[in-house]
Design an enzyme around this catalytic site. Structure first.
Site, PDB file in Angstrom:
ATOM      1  N   ASP A   1       0.904  -0.566   0.537  1.00 18.32           N
ATOM      2  CA  ASP A   1       0.176   0.188   0.324  1.00 18.32           C
ATOM      3  C   ASP A   1       1.008   1.598   0.608  1.00 18.32           C
ATOM      4  OD1 ASP A   1      -1.433   2.263   0.520  1.00 18.32           O
ATOM      5  OD2 ASP A   1      -2.728   0.802   1.794  1.00 18.32           O
ATOM      6  N   HIS A   2       1.075   1.945  -1.038  1.00 16.89           N
ATOM      7  CA  HIS A   2       2.230   2.497  -1.103  1.00 16.89           C
ATOM      8  C   HIS A   2       2.265   4.479  -0.343  1.00 16.89           C
ATOM      9  CE1 HIS A   2      -0.627   4.869  -3.860  1.00 16.89           C
ATOM     10  NE2 HIS A   2       0.152   6.001  -4.295  1.00 16.89           N
TER      11      HIS A   2
ATOM     12  N   HIS B   1      -5.777   2.836   1.482  1.00 16.73           N
ATOM     13  CA  HIS B   1      -5.196   3.886   1.624  1.00 16.73           C
ATOM     14  C   HIS B   1      -6.064   4.846   2.993  1.00 16.73           C
ATOM     15  CE1 HIS B   1      -3.342   2.924  -1.719  1.00 16.73           C
ATOM     16  NE2 HIS B   1      -3.569   3.858  -3.074  1.00 16.73           N
TER      17      HIS B   1
END
Length: 512
Positions: free
Chosen positions: A201-202, A264
């Site tokens: 999950d950047h 996010h």
């Protein structure tokens, strides 16, 4: 290639030991190596790690995709991508050294010969190094190929390597429903052990997101008020001013809820709401986040309309330019029910947060690009002074800004100079750019390095992914079963009027 050793970070009680974890000599394999993510994010991130001397002394790169390319042509394409998308001007010497020994393996991901040739290339790198190298397989592909690649790696005996570690890095989306996420987890964990799996999950790699934990747990000032007794509401916003561009094929099957909220934004909520971990270690941090997710009151088919709002952007003006609505975008079906805006009201039913609403919203073609967490404290119980001319005494707000102007601000009531007691809000601010005078690394730089280290702190665990889907799945199911048309909001505005009904009392969304 040979790159300088990882530099040690200064002592910090929050990250003690983490920055000093060694990076074992590694061969990184990127599946989908000619795709957009690899070109724009992964290859520039690898270059920047090389530039900073953060890669292991022995590092090898193998790309794999369907395009039929010789090694030299892929190295050239990789160099061009780095020159175009790197956050810094590339040093040609470092760039040449990084890509001097790149290997490229062409073929479809279900082709057995791809994995035979991959094994040969991996073994050749081991032989040249005189030792078994760690192996990291990065799945930068469309989600339908995740189980295919994982299954092939298992069938070809590439999931374990005597004398070294093997890791699988899997991009999002990790499933598009709860059932899919569970099925994919079962499939991946039938081939790899959980400790080998790094689900990306950047957002978690962003410096400003990591700083939420530092801000909370390295400062004793905030903990006494970080609870339902003092906090009135929490508002998390991820707004974009752009449309879907050329991503209609992906976006119309995803929508705002799947694209940003399910991963996010729920992660940002966890960072705000989690209890302090005993140690800053991967599983202890993820244990606390899972507790938060399991404490969320789950929407039901009967309550979805009360806690969730969706909408689509219509034609409007953004930055002085006239832009089309979502249904007029190229590749979007004219009867699409895909939401480009999603807003939720969630409650965390535990001792710390019971009764505090958490508002989450995200959308495309809004007034501006911004990601922030706004924590509004309860108003003062009694105000002994109020005079004409005051702007007004407003509840204190703590704003954690992730982009574009990364920083933290705290609004306070202060007296306006003069002979009368007049009050107006003022801000105390901390900005990354002026405080540290350095450019923050890209999220993928930290995440790629941590995956090679074996540090899973910033990656999601299997039960964490499923707990996130348990919150969003009832909403997805209800929305997909409910025909349109969806409410519209004008591009370049703050979103649909319908979102106001989620707010309790006389609260209003913060301006975007």
């Amino acid at each position: 290639m040979t790159i300088g050793p990882l530099q040690e970070a200064p002592d910090n009680p929050l990250v003690a030991g983490l920055e000093r974890l060694p990076v074992h000599p590694t061969t990184l394999v990127i599946f989908g190596a000619t795709g957009d993510l690899a070109r724009r994010k992964l290859l520039p991130a690898i270059y920047n790690l090389a530039h900073e001397g953060a890669l292991p002394e022995r590092f090898n790169l193998i790309g794999s995709s369907r395009s039929d390319l010789p090694d030299a042509e892929y190295a050239k394409q990789a160099a061009d991508a780095i020159r175009q998308f790197s956050r810094r001007e590339p040093d040609e010497t470092v760039l040449e050294e990084l890509l001097s020994n790149v290997r490229y393996i062409s073929g479809s991901f279900d082709d057995n010969t791809v994995y035979d040739r991959l094994r040969e290339a991996l073994d050749a790198f081991d032989e040249a190094a005189g030792q078994p190298l760690n192996r990291a397989f990065y799945l930068s592909t469309a989600p339908e190929f995740f189980p295919v690649i994982v299954g092939q790696l298992g069938e070809h005996g590439l999931t374990h390597h005597p004398g070294a570690e093997v890791r699988a890095v899997i991009e999002k989306p990790f499933g598009t429903t709860l059932a899919e996420a569970r099925q994919l987890n079962r499939h991946v964990l039938s081939v790899f052990d959980e400790k080998q799996v790094f689900r990306i999950d950047h957002y978690l790699g962003k410096e400003t997101v990591q700083n939420v934990l530092a801000f909370r747990f390295a400062n004793g000032l905030f903990e006494p008020v970080w609870n339902r007794n003092y906090i009135d509401r929490v508002e998390i916003t991820a707004a974009e001013d752009i449309g879907i561009g050329t991503r209609a094929g992906y976006y119309d099957n995803a929508g705002a809820l799947r694209d940003l909220v399910q991963n996010h934004m729920l992660q940002l909520m966890c960072h705000v709401a989690m209890e302090p971990p005993v140690h800053f270690e991967a599983d202890e941090i993820r244990d606390e986040k899972v507790k938060v997710l399991r404490s969320v009151i789950k929407p039901t088919p009967e309550t979805v309309d009360d806690v969730a709002v969706r909408a689509q952007y219509g034609p409007g003006t953004v930055g002085g330019d006239t832009v089309p609505g979502y249904l007029q975008e190229e590749g979007v079906p004219p009867d699409s029910n895909t939401e480009t805006y999603a807003a939720l009201r969630l409650e965390i039913d535990n001792w710390r947060w019971a009764g505090v609403p958490f508002y989450l919203r995200t959308g495309k073609r809004l007034a501006r690009k911004m990601t922030e967490i706004a924590i509004t404290l309860k108003p003062v119980p009694h105000l002994a002074f109020q005079h004409d001319g005051s702007v007004g005494v407003r509840p204190n707000q703590l704003i954690l800004t992730m982009q574009p102007n990364e920083g933290v601000s705290l609004s306070l009531g202060a007296k306006i100079p003069g002979s009368r007691m007049r009050i107006r809000p003022v801000n105390m601010e901390f900005l990354y750019g002026t405080s540290f005078m350095s450019q923050s690394p890209e999220a993928y730089e930290r995440l790629i390095l941590d995956a090679m280290r074996g540090d899973a702190t910033l990656f999601t665990r299997n039960d964490e992914v499923e707990a996130q889907w348990e919150i969003c799945d009832p909403i997805v199911t209800k929305w997909e079963a409910t025909p349109g048309p969806l409410p519209q909001y004008e591009a370049g505005t703050h979103g649909p009027a319908e979102a106001e009904r989620l707010l309790e009392g006389d609260a209003h969304w913060r301006a975007i």
